[in-house]
Design an enzyme around this catalytic site. Structure first.
Site, PDB file in Angstrom:
ATOM      1  N   ARG A  20       0.751  63.282 -20.375  1.00  0.00           N
ATOM      2  CA  ARG A  20       1.168  63.322 -18.872  1.00  0.00           C
ATOM      3  C   ARG A  20       0.782  62.993 -18.152  1.00  0.00           C
ATOM      4  O   ARG A  20       1.509  61.892 -17.072  1.00  0.00           O
ATOM      5  CB  ARG A  20       2.295  65.050 -18.906  1.00  0.00           C
ATOM      6  CG  ARG A  20       2.343  64.787 -20.013  1.00  0.00           C
ATOM      7  CD  ARG A  20       3.648  66.635 -20.032  1.00  0.00           C
ATOM      8  NE  ARG A  20       2.055  67.404 -19.297  1.00  0.00           N
ATOM      9  CZ  ARG A  20       2.548  68.758 -19.716  1.00  0.00           C
ATOM     10  NH1 ARG A  20       3.469  68.556 -18.849  1.00  0.00           N
ATOM     11  NH2 ARG A  20       1.187  69.225 -19.173  1.00  0.00           N
ATOM     12  N   ASN A  38       6.104  66.973 -21.954  1.00  0.00           N
ATOM     13  CA  ASN A  38       6.248  67.757 -23.111  1.00  0.00           C
ATOM     14  C   ASN A  38       7.741  68.528 -23.486  1.00  0.00           C
ATOM     15  O   ASN A  38       8.309  69.031 -22.807  1.00  0.00           O
ATOM     16  CB  ASN A  38       5.296  68.443 -23.161  1.00  0.00           C
ATOM     17  CG  ASN A  38       3.828  69.001 -23.254  1.00  0.00           C
ATOM     18  OD1 ASN A  38       3.485  66.748 -23.622  1.00  0.00           O
ATOM     19  ND2 ASN A  38       3.096  68.909 -22.890  1.00  0.00           N
TER      20      ASN A  38
END
Length: 92
Positions: A20, A38
């Site tokens: 990320r 996520n």
């Protein structure tokens, strides 16, 4: 080429490997807006907006990911530009 939106579902070993944060850094470098998060199934979802060429660069990058990641598959969905985003964020 024009402004577009793309949604990515990145599968493989992509959580717990700074995917990320690396995606956010790459998206900002490319001048894109949107978010990355996520998912409960172990994948990572990306929603990004910007110029089509830069979005294609992000897709190519997502297929590699950061060095600790092992990307198995990236599902891509092109969508219409919304203009709803002003930066690129990591979200829940």
């Amino acid at each position: 080429m024009g402004l577009k939106q793309v949604q990515l579902f990145v599968r493989g070993r992509v959580q717990g490997v700074f995917f990320r944060a690396s995606t956010q850094r790459e998206a900002k470098r490319l001048g894109l807006t949107g978010w990355v998060k996520n998912r409960s199934d172990g994948s990572v979802e990306v929603l990004a907006e910007g110029e089509e060429d830069e979005l294609k660069e992000l897709i190519a990058w997502a297929n590699r990911g950061p060095s600790a990641a092992r990307v198995e598959r990236v599902d891509v969905r092109w969508r219409g530009f919304s203009g709803d985003f002003f930066d690129f964020r990591i979200t829940d």
